[in-house]
Design an enzyme around this catalytic site. Structure first.
Site, PDB file in Angstrom:
ATOM      1  CG  ASN A  10      -1.719   1.253   1.362  1.00 27.71           C
ATOM      2  OD1 ASN A  10      -1.730   2.094   0.456  1.00 27.71           O
ATOM      3  ND2 ASN A  10      -2.419   1.407   2.477  1.00 27.71           N
ATOM      4  CD1 TRP A  11       3.998   1.279  -2.538  1.00 23.16           C
ATOM      5  CD2 TRP A  11       3.752   2.048  -4.628  1.00 23.16           C
ATOM      6  NE1 TRP A  11       4.841   0.562  -3.351  1.00 23.16           N
ATOM      7  CE2 TRP A  11       4.711   1.014  -4.636  1.00 23.16           C
ATOM      8  CE3 TRP A  11       3.432   2.677  -5.831  1.00 23.16           C
ATOM      9  CZ2 TRP A  11       5.359   0.607  -5.809  1.00 23.16           C
ATOM     10  CZ3 TRP A  11       4.067   2.266  -6.990  1.00 23.16           C
ATOM     11  CH2 TRP A  11       5.015   1.248  -6.977  1.00 23.16           C
ATOM     12  CE  LYS A  12      -0.280   3.265   4.657  1.00 19.34           C
ATOM     13  NZ  LYS A  12      -0.256   3.334   6.113  1.00 19.34           N
ATOM     14  CG  HIS A  96      -5.993   1.795   4.860  1.00 22.36           C
ATOM     15  ND1 HIS A  96      -5.563   2.758   5.736  1.00 22.36           N
ATOM     16  CD2 HIS A  96      -4.975   0.896   4.753  1.00 22.36           C
ATOM     17  CE1 HIS A  96      -4.327   2.449   6.142  1.00 22.36           C
ATOM     18  NE2 HIS A  96      -3.956   1.325   5.563  1.00 22.36           N
ATOM     19  CD  GLU A  98      -3.143   5.435   6.541  1.00 21.79           C
ATOM     20  OE1 GLU A  98      -3.096   5.468   5.304  1.00 21.79           O
ATOM     21  OE2 GLU A  98      -2.231   4.957   7.255  1.00 21.79           O
ATOM     22  CD  GLU A 171      -3.531  -2.487   7.083  1.00 17.78           C
ATOM     23  OE1 GLU A 171      -2.360  -2.661   6.743  1.00 17.78           O
ATOM     24  OE2 GLU A 171      -4.214  -1.529   6.714  1.00 17.78           O
ATOM     25  N   GLY A 177       2.279   2.475  10.802  1.00 19.26           N
ATOM     26  CA  GLY A 177       3.187   3.609  10.695  1.00 19.26           C
ATOM     27  C   GLY A 177       3.865   3.968  12.006  1.00 19.26           C
ATOM     28  CB  SER A 217       5.010  -1.666  12.029  1.00 18.19           C
ATOM     29  OG  SER A 217       4.615  -0.321  12.262  1.00 18.19           O
TER      30      SER A 217
HETATM   31  P1  13P Z   1       2.891   0.532   7.724  1.00 16.01           P
HETATM   32  O1  13P Z   1       3.440  -0.739   7.150  1.00 16.01           O
HETATM   33  O2  13P Z   1       3.630   1.761   7.270  1.00 16.01           O
HETATM   34  O3  13P Z   1       2.705   0.446   9.204  1.00 16.01           O
HETATM   35  O4  13P Z   1       1.412   0.706   7.106  1.00 16.01           O
HETATM   36  C1  13P Z   1       0.528  -0.354   7.190  1.00 16.01           C
HETATM   37  C2  13P Z   1      -0.651  -0.049   6.354  1.00 16.01           C
HETATM   38  O5  13P Z   1      -1.419   0.857   6.647  1.00 16.01           O
HETATM   39  C3  13P Z   1      -0.864  -0.847   5.146  1.00 16.01           C
HETATM   40  O6  13P Z   1      -2.127  -0.639   4.634  1.00 16.01           O
END
Ligand code: 13P
Length: 253
Positions: A10-12, A96, A98, A171, A177, A217
């Site tokens: 997931n590159w966000k 997600h 976020e 998650e 993060g 993470s």
């Molecule tokens: P991180 O791997 O940066 O913690 O992010 C996880 C995530 O939100 C994947 O969708």
């Protein structure tokens, strides 16, 4: 039959099209011949055509990070399932944390998006997970159960092969993060709760076949411990998926 793991990036909201192409050029040789696991990249919508093109001829899937629940319409700033499909996307993340946290996505919205994705043949990766306060208050189980039942409402009526395409990503929000990953035991316990809830909705056979990924993470140095658990069917990786070498190391845990 053992579930084939899916390792997803997931590159966000990172990377330009040129940076995405540079990633793919470096990444493909690192995973050449790797057939044990499925691999998927989830870039921003504006990167989808470049990433699909760069991956052409490989086994790596590409998906959106989000879709709207409507097929089309006056929804400024949104991306439709048709648009994702038209540029070669085959998967989509849904709900997600976020999206839930910053864009007010509820289980009801997640459910509508899930139905839209399934109707149009995109593989949905439905994201669930508790926030720290919920875990500390002993509410993890009830939150996960609510997210599964709410997110999956009405899916019981769909054909078995459609339901079987669904992927869940657990998650825990406190691990995203933060560098604070769930221990394998915490992840396994949560996955068991989720799988039991899926079994209640769809029966034991569907639950046994459904892939539940872990995200939060995931890094090269903790991937083996997490991915070697039978209950963990892959990873959804944020930060460590942005660099070809670290994502390849996770794929090849
Ligand atoms: P991180 O791997 O940066 O913690 O992010 C996880 C995530 O939100 C994947 O969708």
């Amino acid at each position: 039959m053992p579930r084939r793991k899916l390792i997803a990036a997931n590159w966000k909201m990172y990377k330009t099209p040129a940076e995405a192409r540079t990633f793919v050029d470096a990444f493909l040789p690192l995973v050449a011949g790797h057939t044990r696991d499925e691999i998927a990249l989830f870039p921003s919508p504006v990167l989808l055509p470049a990433v699909v093109e760069a991956l052409r001829g490989s086994q790596i899937a590409v998906g959106a990070q989000n879709i709207h629940f409507a097929e089309e319409g006056a929804y400024t700033g949104e991306t439709s399932v048709w648009q994702v499909r038209a540029v070669g996307g085959t998967h989509t993340l849904i709900g997600h944390s976020e999206r839930r946290q910053y864009f007010a996505e509820t289980d009801e919205i997640v459910n509508k998006k899930l139905h839209t994705a399934l109707k149009h043949g995109l593989v949905p990766v439905v994201c669930i997970g508790e926030v720290l306060g919920e875990r500390e208050a002993g509410k993890t189980e009830s939150v996960l159960r609510r997210q599964v039942t709410g997110g999956f409402a009405g899916v019981t009526g769909l054909a078995a092969e459609v339901v079987a395409s669904i992927v869940i990503a657990y998650e825990p929000v406190w691990a995203i993060g933060t560098g604070r990953t769930a221990t394998p035991q915490i992840a396994v316990d949560a996955h068991k709760i989720v799988r039991a809830e899926v079994a209640k909705l769809f029966g034991d056979a569907v639950a046994a076949g459904m892939r539940i990924l872990y995200g939060g993470s995931v890094k090269p140095d903790n991937a083996t411990a997490l991915m070697s658990q039978d209950e963990i069917d892959g990873a959804l990786v944020g930060g460590a998926s942005l660099k070809p070498d670290s994502f390849a190391a996770i794929v090849k845990y």
